[in-house]
Scaffold this active site. Structure first.
Site, PDB file in Angstrom:
ATOM      1  N   PHE B 245     -24.373   5.165 -48.583  1.00  0.00           N
ATOM      2  CA  PHE B 245     -23.189   5.171 -47.708  1.00  0.00           C
ATOM      3  C   PHE B 245     -23.506   5.724 -46.324  1.00  0.00           C
ATOM      4  O   PHE B 245     -22.633   6.248 -45.647  1.00  0.00           O
ATOM      5  CB  PHE B 245     -22.034   5.965 -48.356  1.00  0.00           C
ATOM      6  CG  PHE B 245     -21.729   5.557 -49.769  1.00  0.00           C
ATOM      7  CD1 PHE B 245     -21.333   4.258 -50.059  1.00  0.00           C
ATOM      8  CD2 PHE B 245     -21.861   6.457 -50.821  1.00  0.00           C
ATOM      9  CE1 PHE B 245     -21.075   3.873 -51.354  1.00  0.00           C
ATOM     10  CE2 PHE B 245     -21.598   6.067 -52.125  1.00  0.00           C
ATOM     11  CZ  PHE B 245     -21.207   4.780 -52.396  1.00  0.00           C
ATOM     12  N   GLY B 472     -27.295  -0.329 -54.162  1.00  0.00           N
ATOM     13  CA  GLY B 472     -26.204  -0.627 -55.081  1.00  0.00           C
ATOM     14  C   GLY B 472     -25.398  -1.823 -54.618  1.00  0.00           C
ATOM     15  O   GLY B 472     -24.381  -2.174 -55.213  1.00  0.00           O
ATOM     16  N   THR B 473     -25.882  -2.451 -53.555  1.00  0.00           N
ATOM     17  CA  THR B 473     -25.132  -3.516 -52.894  1.00  0.00           C
ATOM     18  C   THR B 473     -25.381  -4.888 -53.501  1.00  0.00           C
ATOM     19  O   THR B 473     -24.546  -5.769 -53.391  1.00  0.00           O
ATOM     20  CB  THR B 473     -25.543  -3.561 -51.421  1.00  0.00           C
ATOM     21  OG1 THR B 473     -26.971  -3.445 -51.359  1.00  0.00           O
ATOM     22  CG2 THR B 473     -24.931  -2.420 -50.654  1.00  0.00           C
ATOM     23  N   GLY B 514     -27.499  -5.477 -43.523  1.00  0.00           N
ATOM     24  CA  GLY B 514     -28.588  -5.754 -44.463  1.00  0.00           C
ATOM     25  C   GLY B 514     -28.554  -7.137 -45.067  1.00  0.00           C
ATOM     26  O   GLY B 514     -29.594  -7.821 -45.128  1.00  0.00           O
ATOM     27  N   GLN B 625     -18.794  -4.924 -53.706  1.00  0.00           N
ATOM     28  CA  GLN B 625     -18.882  -4.093 -52.500  1.00  0.00           C
ATOM     29  C   GLN B 625     -17.506  -3.846 -51.913  1.00  0.00           C
ATOM     30  O   GLN B 625     -17.190  -2.744 -51.477  1.00  0.00           O
ATOM     31  CB  GLN B 625     -19.745  -4.794 -51.455  1.00  0.00           C
ATOM     32  CG  GLN B 625     -21.201  -4.702 -51.741  1.00  0.00           C
ATOM     33  CD  GLN B 625     -21.966  -4.707 -50.437  1.00  0.00           C
ATOM     34  OE1 GLN B 625     -21.921  -3.741 -49.679  1.00  0.00           O
ATOM     35  NE2 GLN B 625     -22.645  -5.802 -50.168  1.00  0.00           N
ATOM     36  N   LYS B 688     -22.213 -13.156 -43.304  1.00  0.00           N
ATOM     37  CA  LYS B 688     -22.097 -11.793 -42.785  1.00  0.00           C
ATOM     38  C   LYS B 688     -21.889 -10.804 -43.940  1.00  0.00           C
ATOM     39  O   LYS B 688     -21.428 -11.189 -45.009  1.00  0.00           O
ATOM     40  CB  LYS B 688     -20.928 -11.717 -41.796  1.00  0.00           C
ATOM     41  CG  LYS B 688     -21.166 -12.586 -40.553  1.00  0.00           C
ATOM     42  CD  LYS B 688     -20.040 -12.565 -39.539  1.00  0.00           C
ATOM     43  CE  LYS B 688     -18.946 -13.530 -39.859  1.00  0.00           C
ATOM     44  NZ  LYS B 688     -18.057 -13.842 -38.701  1.00  0.00           N
ATOM     45  N   VAL B 690     -20.245  -7.500 -45.971  1.00  0.00           N
ATOM     46  CA  VAL B 690     -18.857  -7.087 -46.225  1.00  0.00           C
ATOM     47  C   VAL B 690     -18.741  -5.624 -46.639  1.00  0.00           C
ATOM     48  O   VAL B 690     -17.629  -5.123 -46.838  1.00  0.00           O
ATOM     49  CB  VAL B 690     -18.201  -7.953 -47.322  1.00  0.00           C
ATOM     50  CG1 VAL B 690     -18.077  -9.390 -46.857  1.00  0.00           C
ATOM     51  CG2 VAL B 690     -18.965  -7.872 -48.647  1.00  0.00           C
ATOM     52  N   GLU B 692     -18.938  -2.800 -45.257  1.00  0.00           N
ATOM     53  CA  GLU B 692     -18.163  -1.865 -44.437  1.00  0.00           C
ATOM     54  C   GLU B 692     -16.808  -2.449 -44.071  1.00  0.00           C
ATOM     55  O   GLU B 692     -15.849  -1.704 -43.854  1.00  0.00           O
ATOM     56  CB  GLU B 692     -18.981  -1.474 -43.202  1.00  0.00           C
ATOM     57  CG  GLU B 692     -20.279  -0.800 -43.633  1.00  0.00           C
ATOM     58  CD  GLU B 692     -21.009  -0.047 -42.544  1.00  0.00           C
ATOM     59  OE1 GLU B 692     -20.683  -0.210 -41.368  1.00  0.00           O
ATOM     60  OE2 GLU B 692     -21.924   0.720 -42.902  1.00  0.00           O
TER      61      GLU B 692
END
Lengths: 316, 732
Positions: B245, B472-473, B514, B625, B688, B690, B692
């Site tokens: 995070f 973890g994404t 990322g 996410q 793109k 997501v 955030e």
């Protein structure tokens, strides 16, 4: 964590004698609070007497028509017992409002009564705390006190008793049975078990050195509707800002004990008749002499509203 | 590969693997507890000793004496490294606070010593035997008191961080409808499950660090700077990360102290930061104060908008800028944004998921709700009336792709917005007051150059190697999908190895860049490999079709395995053409919240996010996410706060009992919808991130739902019940 020695006792009397014999010894049951505190060196016992093999793990009917709860009955077992759910609903509800399933599986009835405050300054060994280190001062009184006690406090300590189960036991007029190192037994009413801090906030309760809780007795069921309303910042797994354990009879008469307000479960029997007639006045009596901080003054009106929420549920 | 013009039609537009919901390829390792996280890598090097960090007991001052004799004599102790006696030659250019070395204490729980012992328990017990004396100094701990005198932060090009367009003051004064409100957000902790942890081992002058870090290349460079050694002598390995995070973007004390302690102990040393240390020893999201003024005409067209932001930090640098989304989201000819920063002696504030925008939306999107209330307009309609055609604060810039209005409209349909009562406090369900809220969301979609290596093992298997991280994404899976698509093999023929600094440097994981960047880098490497295979086997790699583990080139059909053992590196870089655009992600967030009319307990009943983020590479992990971010946003709205003790200068509630984050019972129904959009300006993938976007707006939707439920507005986050229960409508 400080090094310590360890033994497993076989009987209650043996356990009590062992703890009495060795300075700095403590009983170990579920360990859900003690071991955490030892890791932080807030508790530094020299010797642990593990009581998991001494029995005391059943719930029995008493001749008086109540229940005798063994000291080592787990929170889960107690909350899910059919008799408790039927006749002492406030106790079941209070227990499941606390901790998590995993912790309740491990935590015991006696251990729960003995859990220590969750004050942030008690937990940080760099900070002054009379409860942790007598005479060091209290960082909480002028500090972060939102969770802490508003009544029953002293200039030495404003810590809250954090548990839920004990609030219900208090409203049910439970008594605590103990055995002393010399084999003598005694019975302590819930009302007298936890101490107010005064000048000795390091002493949470009236147990003597080596005195072991063996059971908790519930008197005959008193009927009525049972409520445990726990108000907190998230929906689960948080200590109460305010909680209320209440038993309300069909005629509106009630008993009420409050958690999150004081260093012990807070109940004023003398004012309870008034809760039915003039609740606001009775609540003023119950919390007369409160000395809240600016951060926790909200707890007094919140306790009133929590009880009002409970009373409103009896109508529906 | 330089990406220097918007993407044309390409293979991803007819994708078979990319864009399909795909379970994580690393899922079984994680669910069975066999993914090797940093602290548990017992097998990577023999003879590991345990380090335990001691944190400073004061917030500001100097260490005048340290007595470690008792600690050294304690059972199992190998050595004790102390900060005053350790010369750390440099400081990472990415750390604001000094991590170790010297006698100066600049924040509470700063690492001041490390005990190295044979076991963790021995190290911990010995650490408590260290006696430290301090010379305490007064510190600047009271941010709200210091904020009014704070100067403007230094923005781009070292200029004061303030932007004006038109005449805000005049237009605001003349506006028939005005809103002027101030919002505050508290310091917050990343509170990731896995604490910062590192195993360090020296072999001569070469250092290996098995750690938990989002940005492997940055970490390697930073450790070179701190230790004053050639970064090429440092290897970082970070294949699995239990949450970051933003808290693991930069090296922290665990990495530096493990390296120093391993050198002193002449043995590998492992360190995990103990939970009570994390709030004050590492970074946090800074508290903000945000004043928003909006002027509108009677139809709700914004004529003037100002967003001023205050935050504070060590050294007066790198604040939390809540204004980031404001130049982008809504039209309005006259504008002002200002960003002020106070100098504090609290621990270092730094990036946490959507730095700036996350607290920024908690202010702006409530201000929009308040404006809608003043105008008597539906808050969705207000936003639609202020939809801009070009970027509002920089009108010469185009939007690369923007579908916010679609998000709002499709979300309203899905959520049942028409059932919302405009009059607050009018929906009852027993003891509960029920309301609905909406908020828009914007988060920029930056890209960073990113490299990868693709290997063929001769059996038709494709191996991807890059220092990209998976925090973890779902990076493992989208990278595998990209390689499978481009090389024309099934997903199970792709092996992905991440997080090792010996591999080509990637974008890393941060700032929501990322997914877009690292997959484009993998694509670039795959294109290079296809060309190399073509050269080896005699065909044009760009024209050949790679599918079903075969290559079809003209009349030839070749098994991929026939290419033998091969390898190609590749890197995507992004050209200047992007400067003509604002490339962002958009969302509409909805929440339904019930508030107990007696006690003010707020309980979320439903949440919905409708996201516009171009191609969604893996809808399954993208959804994860977004729902995770919505949970974090719910925490920020309702309960998360690092409490500052302004006397002693520390965050007091520094464990997970005191710092409450949402639990399962707080989060009921969550729904996520992705629009089927493509953004050809972002990358060849047209996709793109997501991660955030999901935290930009849901908190404001919750706050707005609480207002709709109760008619009470709370502008100081978190919205805990003590701030408003006495203002709730009285129930007989």
């Amino acid at each position: 964590m400080k090094s310590f020695t360890y033994e497993r006792a076989r009987t209650p009397a043996e356990a009590a004698a062992s703890v009495a014999k060795i300075p700095g010894a403590k009983f170990l049951a579920g360990g859900t609070n003690l071991l955490d505190l030892m890791k932080l060196e807030i508790e530094t016992p020299t010797h642990l007497v593990d009581v998991q093999d001494i029995g005391l793990d059943t719930i029995e009917d008493t001749a008086e028509g109540g229940l005798r709860i063994g000291a080592l009955v787990s929170n889960t077992a107690l909350a899910s017992d059919k008799r408790v759910r039927r006749d002492y609903g406030v106790l079941s509800r209070a227990i499941v409002a606390g901790a998590s399933g995993q912790l309740r599986n491990k935590a015991t009835t006696a251990g729960n009564l003995l859990q220590r405050t969750r004050c942030s300054y008690f937990y940080d060994t760099n900070m002054a705390c009379n409860k942790r280190q007598p005479g060091s001062g209290c960082a909480a009184i002028q500090g972060f006190s939102r969770q802490l006690a508003v009544i029953g406090t002293s200039d030495s300590c404003i810590a809250t008793y954090p548990g839920d189960m004990a609030i219900a036991l208090r409203v049910l007029d439970a008594t605590i049975g103990t055995v002393k190192p010399d084999g003598a037994t005694r019975t302590i009413p819930m009302a007298d078990f936890h101490r107010l801090p005064g000048d000795t906030p390091q002493i949470d309760n009236v147990l003597e050195r080596g005195e072991l809780i063996t059971h908790v007795d519930l008197p005959r069921p008193i009927g009525g509707q049972h409520f445990y309303k726990k108000v907190r910042d998230r929906a689960s797994y948080a200590f109460a800002l305010v909680s209320v354990a209440a038993v309300i009879q069909p005629d509106g008469k009630m008993r009420a004990a409050f958690g999150g307000m004081a260093p012990k479960p807070w109940r004023v029997e003398a004012a309870e008749a008034g809760l039915h007639e003039d609740r606001a006045a009775a609540m003023e009596t119950i919390f007369a002499g409160a000395r809240p901080t600016e951060e926790n003054a909200f707890k007094i009106p919140l306790a009133q509203r929590a009880l009002a929420s409970v009373v409103a549920q009896t109508r529906s | 590969m330089e990406f220097n013009a918007p993407a044309d039609t390409n293979l991803f537009d007819t994708a078979k693997v990319v864009g399909k919901s795909t379970p994580r390829i690393d899922g079984p390792l994680k669910t069975t507890g066999t993914a090797p996280y940093a602290y548990e890598r017992h097998d990577v090097v023999a003879n590991q000793a345990y380090g335990y960090i001691l944190g400073a007991a004061i917030a500001k001052g100097r260490i005048t004496a340290m007595d470690v004799s008792q600690a050294l004599a304690a059972p199992g102790v190998i050595t004790v490294v102390t900060s005053p006696d350790t010369d750390v030659p440099g400081k990472s250019s990415m750390n604001n606070a000094r991590l170790f070395g010297g006698s100066e204490v600049t924040h509470y729980h700063q690492a001041i010593a490390c005990v190295v012992a044979e076991t963790f328990e021995q190290a911990r017990a010995a650490a408590s035997l260290i006696r430290t004396q301090y010379d305490r100094e007064k510190g600047r701990f009271d941010f709200p008191a210091l904020a009014p005198d704070a100067p403007l932060a230094r923005g781009r090009g070292d200029k004061p961080d303030q932007a004006r367009l038109g005449d805000f003051d005049g237009a605001f004064a003349a506006a028939p409808v005005k809103l002027d409100a101030t919002y505050t957000t508290p310091d917050e902790s990343h509170a990731m499950m896995e604490p910062h942890a590192t195993i360090a081992a020296w072999e001569g002058d070469r250092l290996t660090l098995w750690t938990s870090n989002q940005m492997v290349a940055w970490g390697k460079k930073s450790m070179g700077e701190a230790l004053g050694i050639d970064p090429e002598n440092i290897r970082l390995d970070s294949p699995y990360i239990g949450g970051g995070f933003g808290g693991k973007l930069f090296i922290r004390a665990d990495v530096l102290v493990a390296a120093l302690a391993a050198r002193a102990a002449k043995r590998p040393v492992k360190i995990a930061l103990q939970r009570p240390l994390i709030a004050n020893n590492t970074t946090h999201r800074h508290a903000t104060i945000q004043r928003i003024r909006i002027g509108a005409d009677k139809e709700g067209k914004i004529t003037a908008i100002a967003h001023e932001n205050w935050s504070g930090n060590l050294n007066g640098e790198d604040g939390e800028n809540g204004t980031y989304q404001t130049p982008i989201l809504y039209a309005g000819a006259n504008r002002l944004t200002s960003n002020y920063i106070a100098t504090l002696d609290l621990p270092e504030g730094n990036a946490m998921r959507a730095p700036g925008e996350a607290p920024g939306h908690l202010a702006l999107e409530v201000a929009m709700d308040e404006l809608a209330e003043k105008l008597g307009l539906d808050p969705i309609e207000l936003r639609i009336r202020n939809e801009p055609k070009t970027v509002p604060a920089t009108p010469e810039k185009q939007f690369s792709d923007r579908n916010l209005v679609r998000c709002l409209r499709e979300g309203a349909d899905r959520f049942g917005w028409s059932q919302r009562k405009a009059e607050p406090g009018t929906v009852r369900d027993g003891q509960w007051l029920v309301g609905m809220g909406v908020a828009a969301g914007y988060r920029g979609a930056p890209t960073m150059k990113s490299g990868a290596r693709i290997r063929l093992d001769g059996s038709g298997k494709v191996i991807v190697e890059t220092d990209m991280t998976d925090i973890g994404t779902g990076s493992y899976t989208i990278i595998a999908q990209t390689a499978a698509e481009t090389m024309g093999v099934p997903l199970d023929r792709v092996q992905v190895t991440l997080g090792d600094s010996r591999f080509p440097a990637s974008s890393g994981s941060g700032g929501q860049w990322g997914a877009a960047s690292s997959t484009a880098g993998v694509y670039a490497a795959c294109v290079n490999l296809r060309r190399a295979i073509g050269e080896k086997l005699g065909f044009n790699g760009d024209e050949a079709v790679f599918a079903d583990s075969q290559i079809r080139a003209g009349d030839r059909v070749i098994d991929l395995a026939e290419a033998g053992t091969m390898s190609a590196d590749g890197e995507i870089t992004f050209g200047k053409f992007k400067r003509e655009y604002d490339v962002g992600t958009y969302a509409a967030h909805f929440a339904e919240v019930a508030v107990n009319a007696y006690t003010g307990e707020a309980r979320i009943r439903r949440m919905l996010a409708v996201c516009d983020a171009g191609r969604i590479l893996n809808p399954l992990s993208a959804r994860s996410q977004v729902i995770g971010a919505m949970v974090m946003a719910a925490g920020a709205a309702l309960m998360e706060e690092l409490v500052v003790d302004k006397r002693f200068g520390l965050f007091v509630n520094h464990d997970l009992a005191g710092y409450e984050v949402p639990v399962h019972a707080d989060i009921t129904q969550q729904d996520v919808l992705f629009l089927d959009t493509l953004d050809s300006v972002i990358s060849p993938m047209k996709a793109k991130g997501v991660g955030e976007l999901g935290i930009c707006g849901p908190g404001a939707a919750i706050a707005n739902a609480i207002f709709n439920a109760t008619g009470v507005r709370v502008r100081e986050y978190p919205i805990t019940l003590d701030k408003y229960f006495e203002r709730l409508p009285v129930i007989a």
